[in-house]
Write an enzyme that holds these catalytic residues in place. Structure first.
Site, PDB file in Angstrom:
ATOM      1  N   LYS A 170      31.430 -42.806 -30.123  1.00  0.00           N
ATOM      2  CA  LYS A 170      32.421 -42.439 -31.131  1.00  0.00           C
ATOM      3  C   LYS A 170      33.771 -42.214 -30.447  1.00  0.00           C
ATOM      4  O   LYS A 170      33.842 -41.701 -29.325  1.00  0.00           O
ATOM      5  CB  LYS A 170      31.982 -41.177 -31.879  1.00  0.00           C
ATOM      6  CG  LYS A 170      32.807 -40.900 -33.131  1.00  0.00           C
ATOM      7  CD  LYS A 170      32.269 -39.714 -33.917  1.00  0.00           C
ATOM      8  CE  LYS A 170      33.053 -39.536 -35.205  1.00  0.00           C
ATOM      9  NZ  LYS A 170      32.614 -38.352 -35.975  1.00  0.00           N
ATOM     10  N   PHE A 215      42.512 -49.327 -32.584  1.00  0.00           N
ATOM     11  CA  PHE A 215      43.791 -49.557 -33.236  1.00  0.00           C
ATOM     12  C   PHE A 215      43.597 -49.750 -34.735  1.00  0.00           C
ATOM     13  O   PHE A 215      44.417 -50.407 -35.382  1.00  0.00           O
ATOM     14  CB  PHE A 215      44.443 -50.828 -32.679  1.00  0.00           C
ATOM     15  CG  PHE A 215      44.944 -50.726 -31.274  1.00  0.00           C
ATOM     16  CD1 PHE A 215      45.875 -49.768 -30.901  1.00  0.00           C
ATOM     17  CD2 PHE A 215      44.496 -51.614 -30.312  1.00  0.00           C
ATOM     18  CE1 PHE A 215      46.351 -49.690 -29.603  1.00  0.00           C
ATOM     19  CE2 PHE A 215      44.962 -51.548 -29.009  1.00  0.00           C
ATOM     20  CZ  PHE A 215      45.887 -50.586 -28.653  1.00  0.00           C
ATOM     21  N   SER A 216      42.545 -49.180 -35.302  1.00  0.00           N
ATOM     22  CA  SER A 216      42.166 -49.678 -36.616  1.00  0.00           C
ATOM     23  C   SER A 216      41.576 -48.677 -37.589  1.00  0.00           C
ATOM     24  O   SER A 216      41.305 -49.045 -38.738  1.00  0.00           O
ATOM     25  CB  SER A 216      41.157 -50.819 -36.427  1.00  0.00           C
ATOM     26  OG  SER A 216      40.145 -50.480 -35.491  1.00  0.00           O
ATOM     27  N   CYS A 217      41.322 -47.444 -37.201  1.00  0.00           N
ATOM     28  CA  CYS A 217      40.767 -46.486 -38.153  1.00  0.00           C
ATOM     29  C   CYS A 217      41.739 -46.318 -39.314  1.00  0.00           C
ATOM     30  O   CYS A 217      42.905 -45.962 -39.102  1.00  0.00           O
ATOM     31  CB  CYS A 217      40.530 -45.136 -37.470  1.00  0.00           C
ATOM     32  SG  CYS A 217      39.864 -43.873 -38.574  1.00  0.00           S
ATOM     33  N   ASN A 261      33.692 -44.001 -45.799  1.00  0.00           N
ATOM     34  CA  ASN A 261      33.754 -42.758 -45.029  1.00  0.00           C
ATOM     35  C   ASN A 261      35.194 -42.301 -44.902  1.00  0.00           C
ATOM     36  O   ASN A 261      36.122 -43.119 -44.874  1.00  0.00           O
ATOM     37  CB  ASN A 261      33.122 -42.944 -43.647  1.00  0.00           C
ATOM     38  CG  ASN A 261      34.080 -43.542 -42.640  1.00  0.00           C
ATOM     39  OD1 ASN A 261      34.834 -42.826 -41.973  1.00  0.00           O
ATOM     40  ND2 ASN A 261      34.076 -44.873 -42.518  1.00  0.00           N
ATOM     41  N   LYS A 263      40.224 -53.208 -30.861  1.00  0.00           N
ATOM     42  CA  LYS A 263      39.556 -53.258 -32.160  1.00  0.00           C
ATOM     43  C   LYS A 263      40.587 -53.400 -33.267  1.00  0.00           C
ATOM     44  O   LYS A 263      41.473 -52.554 -33.432  1.00  0.00           O
ATOM     45  CB  LYS A 263      38.709 -52.006 -32.372  1.00  0.00           C
ATOM     46  CG  LYS A 263      37.790 -52.072 -33.591  1.00  0.00           C
ATOM     47  CD  LYS A 263      36.835 -50.890 -33.606  1.00  0.00           C
ATOM     48  CE  LYS A 263      35.821 -50.984 -34.738  1.00  0.00           C
ATOM     49  NZ  LYS A 263      34.878 -49.834 -34.730  1.00  0.00           N
TER      50      LYS A 263
END
Length: 449
Positions: free
Chosen positions: A118, A211-213, A151, A251
């Site tokens: 994580k 780089f993407s959440c 989520n 990512k």
């Protein structure tokens, strides 16, 4: 596009001569192209893939026996990616399934090819999660089948030092397995340099840069906020690659008009690979009884990240675009692609591999089906490979990629095919078309029975 293994390079796109079909076709050698079966041949043989697998649940999928992640029989699933030896291509995607030592240990014990922890940052005190933070979308009201998952969970809320100690412990206990650190920081060069160096000191095998959440503190230019700015992303990737001595994957966020632009930026800055896609920004729905959004926290919610089976077509399209770009712009340079999005079966994974992915990540699938899912994934992938007599993933990796084109080109090809069919069915329209050398063949072309 290529995947690298040490000093040798293996072509990333194989057997580009024909289309891949999900049916058993004649045995092929390594030097013979894949063979195309038409839709008519599919029907005539009565062996459409749906006959064998449609409606099959996860519990009905074939399962492989694994030892340290490697299959004990059947087609070889091992991969060398950016110099890293994966016993199989299935990797735990960054998220709850890689949140602490206990769950990551379980993943290795079950046989996952690799684990991406994580996402960590230097200062976890700023990370505060809420509950509930998940919401499901079901296929029908009368079924338990989950097709979508949202989520609003943040990155790891555990102290960075604790995660480093657990990385060390995992590498001591599983020295031959692949452990990847997912990292995220603000726009601060010193912070990025520090997190890379300290994770490397803990023994991680590679990095995945988050780089993407879609909900990862955008006000601090973290996660998607950074990934949507190619210039910013390229600069940060440059900082990371200046100090990293292990492979770095960037990512990608799907929440952007053209995903190839940030992917190009990451590769230009020295990243060895790209991972795609992260979750899709979403609102799961509104509760029609309470009139409040879900998941509801004190009656309120926030847009989150959407995953699970429903996102696979979108993920495949993004992966196809990136793979096409990588083949065109970075072919022969050893870059790799990790596919993510809606994978629950070995056949799901095969689709990403056919587009050129080297590894396939699973996160939501583990949350729904548990860590033993890797045996099902390996078994299903081997079943697909056996149908086509593929001995290794390299036999078919990237083989579907050449069959994507523009709509204009599709129109041209279809017009030519129709014209050719009509010409063949007409036979000879005039007497002056008869030829002495082809007389018998021309006669036969106009026989009705």
């Amino acid at each position: 596009m290529f995947v690298s293994g040490g000093t040798s390079r293996v072509p990333f796109c194989r057997a580009a001569g024909t289309r891949i079909c999900a049916v058993k076709i004649s045995t092929r050698s390594a030097n013979r192209p894949l063979q195309l079966l038409t839709s008519r041949q599919h029907r005539q043989q009565g062996i459409l893939r749906t006959h064998a697998t449609a409606g099959r649940g996860i519990s009905d999928e074939p399962k492989a026996d694994l030892v340290d992640g490697a299959v004990t029989s059947g087609p070889d699933l091992s991969m060398v990616v950016n110099g890293l030896q994966f016993p199989n291509p299935f990797v735990i995607g960054s998220g709850p399934p890689g949140t602490n030592y206990q769950v990551m240990k379980r993943a290795f014990e079950e046989g996952w090819g690799g684990v991406i922890a994580k996402t960590v940052s230097l200062d976890s005190s700023k990370v505060v999660n809420v509950t509930p933070r998940y919401a499901k979308l079901k296929g029908r009201a009368d079924t338990r089948e989950v097709i979508g998952w949202e989520n609003i969970e943040l990155i790891s809320d555990r102290p960075f030092e604790t995660m480093l100690e657990e990385f060390k412990r995992l590498k001591e206990e599983f020295p031959g397995r692949i452990l990847i650190a997912s990292i995220m920081e603000e726009y601060n060069k010193e912070a990025w340099v520090e997190i890379v160096q300290r994770c490397e000191d803990a023994g991680v095998d590679a990095f995945e840069v988050n780089f993407s959440c879609p909900h990862g503190m955008p006000e601090r230019k973290m996660g998607m906020a950074m990934g949507q700015c190619p210039e910013l992303l390229e600069e940060v990737c440059g900082w990371i690659n200046d100090v990293a001595t292990v492979p770095v994957w960037a990512k990608m966020t799907p929440n952007i008009t053209d995903i190839t632009i940030p992917a190009q930026a990451a590769l230009r800055a020295g990243c060895e690979g790209v991972a795609a896609i992260n979750t899709i920004q979403s609102v799961m729905g509104i509760n029609l009884d309470t009139l409040r959004p879900e998941p509801s926290v004190e009656g309120h919610s926030t847009p989150g990240g959407y995953s699970s089976k429903a996102v696979k077509p979108i993920a495949l399209a993004k992966v196809m675009s990136i793979a096409t770009m990588m083949k065109s712009e970075f072919g022969g340079r050893g870059v790799s692609l990790s596919g993510i999005g809606g994978v629950e079966t070995g056949r799901d994974a095969a689709e990403f591999l056919l587009l050129g992915a080297s590894t396939v990540q699973v996160c939501t699938g583990v949350m729904l089906h548990g860590y033993p899912l890797v045996k099902t994934l390996c078994g299903g992938l081997q079943e697909f490979m056996q149908q086509h007599d593929f001995k290794s993933i390299a036999d078919f990796q990237g083989s579907a990629l050449p069959y994507f084109t523009t709509h204009t080109e599709l129109v041209r090809m279809q017009r030519e095919a129709i014209a050719a069919k009509r010409a063949k069915s007409v036979g000879l329209a005039r007497d002056d078309q008869w030829e002495g050398d082809s007389f018998v063949k021309q006669s036969e072309s106009m026989v009705a029975n």
